[in-house]
Enzyme design. Structure first.
Site, PDB file in Angstrom:
ATOM      1  CD1 TRP A 101      29.083 -43.869  35.387  1.00  0.00           C
ATOM      2  CD2 TRP A 101      29.005 -42.469  37.132  1.00  0.00           C
ATOM      3  NE1 TRP A 101      27.755 -43.627  35.690  1.00  0.00           N
ATOM      4  CE2 TRP A 101      27.678 -42.780  36.748  1.00  0.00           C
ATOM      5  CE3 TRP A 101      29.200 -41.600  38.204  1.00  0.00           C
ATOM      6  CZ2 TRP A 101      26.560 -42.243  37.411  1.00  0.00           C
ATOM      7  CZ3 TRP A 101      28.096 -41.075  38.856  1.00  0.00           C
ATOM      8  CH2 TRP A 101      26.805 -41.396  38.458  1.00  0.00           C
ATOM      9  CG  ASP A 171      32.954 -47.266  39.452  1.00  0.00           C
ATOM     10  OD1 ASP A 171      32.202 -48.196  39.775  1.00  0.00           O
ATOM     11  OD2 ASP A 171      32.548 -46.103  39.233  1.00  0.00           O
ATOM     12  CE  LYS A 195      23.980 -47.156  39.090  1.00  0.00           C
ATOM     13  NZ  LYS A 195      25.261 -46.515  38.909  1.00  0.00           N
TER      14      LYS A 195
HETATM   15  C1  LIG Z   1      25.871 -45.252  39.258  1.00  0.00           C
HETATM   16  C2  LIG Z   1      27.346 -45.244  39.170  1.00  0.00           C
HETATM   17  C3  LIG Z   1      28.135 -44.504  40.066  1.00  0.00           C
HETATM   18  C4  LIG Z   1      27.545 -43.644  41.150  1.00  0.00           C
HETATM   19  O1  LIG Z   1      26.988 -44.423  42.135  1.00  0.00           O
HETATM   20  P1  LIG Z   1      26.361 -43.807  43.455  1.00  0.00           P
HETATM   21  O2  LIG Z   1      26.142 -45.017  44.282  1.00  0.00           O
HETATM   22  O3  LIG Z   1      25.106 -43.099  43.065  1.00  0.00           O
HETATM   23  O4  LIG Z   1      27.354 -42.877  44.059  1.00  0.00           O
HETATM   24  C5  LIG Z   1      29.502 -44.586  39.942  1.00  0.00           C
HETATM   25  N1  LIG Z   1      30.071 -45.340  38.985  1.00  0.00           N
HETATM   26  C6  LIG Z   1      29.343 -46.048  38.104  1.00  0.00           C
HETATM   27  C7  LIG Z   1      30.032 -46.865  37.080  1.00  0.00           C
HETATM   28  C8  LIG Z   1      27.959 -46.018  38.167  1.00  0.00           C
HETATM   29  O5  LIG Z   1      27.235 -46.733  37.287  1.00  0.00           O
END
Ligand SMILES: *Cc1c(COP(=O)(O)O)cnc(C)c1O
Length: 360
Positions: A101, A171, A195
């Site tokens: 990511w 993030d 998540k």
């Molecule tokens: C799933 C995830 C993403 C991507 O998320 P989307 O909402 O599908 O764009 C980005 N960063 C992390 C840490 C993730 O687990």
């Protein structure tokens, strides 16, 4: 009705109480005679939903006044672009790459300026978080970027980098609301909610006031400017109303449990059940380095892809679902987010023990 233990990495398990409450209001939300799905985003009922959700999130995370809370669309992935577009005024940013990511985020930011990867753990298939002590950042960088919990590799920063006066952008998609954080440590802290917080379709961005800027990269679409969304209180266009509503129910659920300190303790307890088992197992082993293990995502392998496949197939008989690992690690991954009950982790460990006896 047969609920399973859902170990999906995302979209992922939600609290049963929240699902029931959403169900109860499905046809008639609080006497409005309609579902939140059918309601104008300009209605008084929806204004109350989004304002309450923001206040509850502020309470849970103790978000200081100098930060804005935005409920947006486009997922975390859209923020990979929105962040540089909004705050890369010097066209320079430092990225720490600890998994897929953060690697994707760095690649996207390169479209807008110079990206310097100051540390990476790709040399060992991202099984650890680079040591942040002694990292030197470019004084002219606009920000330092991290992904604090790498969902695929199951690692989490044991401590944050000291970025001095540079804004830290994090993030937190796969650890959002799993433990307390000190919002003041960040310039921007953001995550997709699917998540650990709610249904897919919402990304929450918490941004410090000085990073809501007019002098963004000129081609930045109006809708992707933080200024637009701050001015409109996330209602510049139609927001993901239903998703925001369910996130709000999850915030109430977390408050009811006692907040993020309590949640963290519960998460530590759950993760310990699985990690303690892995540490003594002769068949299964965790793939992340011990000092940076995630509380949320736990990848593990037997070392034999055929045995992994057999294990995954047999999990179905024990109500254990979506346990297959990501292809870049292989094996299994148990995502044990806030809403995964302790009994679910216990059921997994019980079956792992049984499988080990039968197959070793
Ligand atoms: C799933 C995830 C993403 C991507 O998320 P989307 O909402 O599908 O764009 C980005 N960063 C992390 C840490 C993730 O687990």
């Amino acid at each position: 009705m047969a609920r399973v233990y859902n170990f999906s990495a995302g979209p992922a398990v939600l609290p049963e109480e929240v699902l029931r409450e959403a169900q109860a209001g499905m046809l008639d939300y609080k006497g409005t005679g309609m579902s939140v799905m059918e309601m104008s985003h300009r209605s008084a009922a929806f204004a109350n939903i989004i304002e309450t959700a923001e206040q509850d999130l502020r309470d849970l995370m103790a978000i200081p006044d100098g930060y804005h809370v935005l409920f947006l669309q486009g997922g975390a992935t859209q923020q990979f672009a929105a962040i540089p577009m909004n705050i890369m005024q010097n066209k320079k940013a430092d990225y720490i790459v600890s998994g897929s990511w953060s690697k994707k985020a760095a690649k996207e930011a390169k479209l807008y300026g110079d990206v310097n990867v100051v540390a990476s753990s790709e040399d060992e298939n991202f099984s650890y978080v680079p040591d942040v002590d002694g990292l030197k950042f470019d004084e002219d960088a606009d920000y330092v970027y991290i992904c604090q919990n790498e969902t695929i590799y199951g690692t989490r920063y044991p401590k944050l980098p000291d970025t001095g006066s540079l804004p830290l952008v994090s993030d937190v998609s796969s650890m959002f609301l799993s433990e307390p954080v000190n919002v003041s440590d960040y310039g921007i802290i953001y995550g997709g909610v699917q998540k650990n917080v709610g249904p897919a379709g919402v990304v929450i961005v918490i941004v410090r006031d000085d990073l809501v800027r007019e002098d963004v990269i000129p081609q930045t679409p109006t809708i992707m400017r933080y200024m637009t969304q701050v001015d409109a209180k996330s209602l510049s266009n139609t927001p993901p109303c239903w998703g925001i509503y369910v996130c709000g129910l999850v915030f109430k659920w977390l408050k009811g449990l006692g907040g993020l300190d309590v949640m963290k303790r519960m998460n530590e307890e759950k993760a310990a059940i699985l990690y303690d088992f892995l540490d003594q197992s002769k068949l299964f082993k965790g793939t992340a380095r011990k000092d940076c293990r995630s509380l949320m995502n736990v990848p593990f392998v037997t070392g034999d892809p055929e045995l992994d496949a057999k294990f995954i197939a047999e999990c179905k008989d024990h109500k254990i679902e979506s346990i297959k690992g990501h292809r870049s690690v292989g094996g299994m991954r148990a995502s044990i987010y806030n809403a995964m009950p302790k009994e679910g982790v216990q059921a997994l460990v019980d079956f792992m023990g049984q499988f080990e006896k039968e197959n070793l």
